[in-house]
Design a protein around this motif. Structure first.
Motif, mmCIF file in Angstrom:
data_model
loop_
_atom_site.group_PDB
_atom_site.id
_atom_site.type_symbol
_atom_site.label_atom_id
_atom_site.label_comp_id
_atom_site.label_asym_id
_atom_site.label_seq_id
_atom_site.Cartn_x
_atom_site.Cartn_y
_atom_site.Cartn_z
ATOM 1 N N GLN A 94 0.872 -1.124 -0.021
ATOM 2 C CA GLN A 94 -0.091 -0.085 0.049
ATOM 3 C C GLN A 94 0.910 1.366 -0.002
ATOM 4 N N GLN A 95 0.180 2.321 -0.356
ATOM 5 C CA GLN A 95 0.902 3.655 -0.401
ATOM 6 C C GLN A 95 0.232 4.624 0.535
ATOM 7 N N ARG A 97 0.000 8.680 2.102
ATOM 8 C CA ARG A 97 0.379 10.176 1.671
ATOM 9 C C ARG A 97 0.057 10.830 3.038
ATOM 10 N N ASP A 117 -3.267 9.378 4.730
ATOM 11 C CA ASP A 117 -4.328 8.263 4.162
ATOM 12 C C ASP A 117 -3.365 6.959 3.671
ATOM 13 N N THR A 119 -3.474 3.588 1.117
ATOM 14 C CA THR A 119 -4.540 3.114 -0.324
ATOM 15 C C THR A 119 -3.854 2.183 -0.795
ATOM 16 N N THR A 120 -4.333 0.697 -0.959
ATOM 17 C CA THR A 120 -3.787 -0.256 -1.602
ATOM 18 C C THR A 120 -3.670 -0.359 -3.169
ATOM 19 N N ASP A 121 -2.809 -0.940 -3.585
ATOM 20 C CA ASP A 121 -2.477 -0.779 -5.227
ATOM 21 C C ASP A 121 -3.752 -0.752 -5.929
ATOM 22 N N THR A 122 -4.801 -1.344 -5.253
ATOM 23 C CA THR A 122 -6.085 -1.352 -6.298
ATOM 24 C C THR A 122 -6.992 -0.263 -5.917
ATOM 25 N N GLY A 123 -6.716 0.714 -5.170
ATOM 26 C CA GLY A 123 -7.221 1.996 -5.030
ATOM 27 C C GLY A 123 -8.181 1.852 -3.602
ATOM 28 N N GLN A 124 -8.100 0.833 -3.094
ATOM 29 C CA GLN A 124 -9.016 0.794 -1.556
ATOM 30 C C GLN A 124 -8.200 1.584 -0.530
ATOM 31 N N VAL A 125 -9.028 2.528 0.126
ATOM 32 C CA VAL A 125 -8.384 3.335 1.241
ATOM 33 C C VAL A 125 -8.798 2.399 2.543
#
Length: 321
Positions: A94-95, A97, A117, A119-125
């Motif tokens: 996950q990334q 910010r 926040d 967020t996973t690589d699939t865009g899920q927060v």
């Protein structure tokens, strides 16, 4: 006899008339001598005063947290997570910010909004939080009564870091992290102060109340440790590593039932490079204002005095006759 008497009076009158003229000549000569001395001493005095003003005014101004300060950092994490004590872990990347922005500044205190926040690589927060922090613009310490919570310790590292910082409370964790100076480390020619941080048994039950059975059956605790790399002149945090885990807690015994979140986090390579450049630039400006420029002005003033004194000495040297 009358003629002789007349001549004596005439000569006496002439001498009386010449006396004021001689005095004026002497005064003129003194003024002429004082002008070169003034030119020798006045510019160096001006340079020294300018050096003091630059050192005492411009330097602290560059160290002060600006009223329009903003910062954005990207983090990366390899994580494992599960929602209940008996579920299997799921591993993912996950990334994160983090964004800091001064909302208002009054005197020596700035109100900073800080958001994080993940967020996973699939865009899920997976996680996000926003808080308000009252920050001393000189020391970067948390100031009680200005944020949304009463916090202590450092929000950020201060410029001219001396290695005495023992606690930091920023949005990365929900409570204060304890700091201990570990070492100095040279990275690409820049000396960085490295701090080790620890946090233990942090109560994060409210943070994870979206999980099943929290807080109805379980509480949540968090442990973490890692390292912070700080450029000490600018106070810029240029890198971070963090190894932590959150766990379910039995409210009756206070003991851990098992981990549900485990992570290894760090600053992204891009953010590290950007922060390194920012730290080096701010370091140069602060050093120029507090050391290099004042030193150059003082050296110039001394050179001016030395050259002027030599010039005056040559100008007053007696002739060969």
């Amino acid at each position: 006899m009358p003629k002789l008497d007349c001549r004596w009076r005439s000569e006496g009158a002439t001498m009386g008339a010449d006396a004021p003229h001689a005095s004026a000549v002497v005064n003129a000569l003194q003024r002429r001598r004082s002008i070169p001395v003034l030119w020798v001493l006045a510019p160096p005095a001006f340079l020294i005063v300018t050096a003091a003003i630059v050192r005492l005014s411009l330097g602290p101004a560059l160290e002060r947290l600006s009223a329009d300060y903003t910062s954005s950092v990207i983090l990366e994490s390899d994580s494992r997570f599960r929602q209940t004590p008996d579920a299997a872990f799921a591993a993912f990347h996950q990334q994160g910010r983090r964004v800091d922005q001064v909302l208002s500044a009054t005197g020596d205190v700035a109100v900073v909004q800080s958001h994080i926040d993940w967020t996973t690589d699939t865009g899920q927060v997976n996680y996000q939080t926003t808080g308000l922090y009252g920050v001393d613009r000189k020391t970067r310490q948390n100031v009680a009564g200005y944020g949304d919570l009463s916090r202590s310790g450092q929000f950020m590292f201060p410029p001219q870091l001396k290695g005495v910082t023992d606690k930091i409370w920023d949005p990365y964790y929900g409570g204060p992290r304890h700091l201990a100076f570990d070492r100095n480390e040279v990275v690409d020619g820049l000396t960085l102060a490295v701090y080790r941080f620890t946090i233990a048994n942090l109560d994060e039950t409210k943070t994870y109340d979206y999980l099943p059975d929290v807080p109805e059956r379980f509480g949540v605790g968090t442990d973490g440790e890692g390292f912070l790399w700080v450029e000490p002149v600018s106070g810029i945090l240029v890198d971070m590593t963090d190894n932590g885990h959150s766990f379910f807690v039995d409210p009756a015994t206070g003991k851990s039932i098992g981990d549900f979140s485990v992570w290894q986090a760090r600053y992204s390579a891009q953010s590290k490079a950007e922060l390194f450049d920012v730290a080096a630039s701010i370091r140069q400006r602060i050093s120029a204002a507090k050391i290099w420029l004042p030193a150059a002005l003082i050296v110039l003033s001394l050179a001016w005095v030395g050259t002027g004194l030599l010039w005056l000495r040559r100008g007053t040297r007696p002739s060969a006759e």
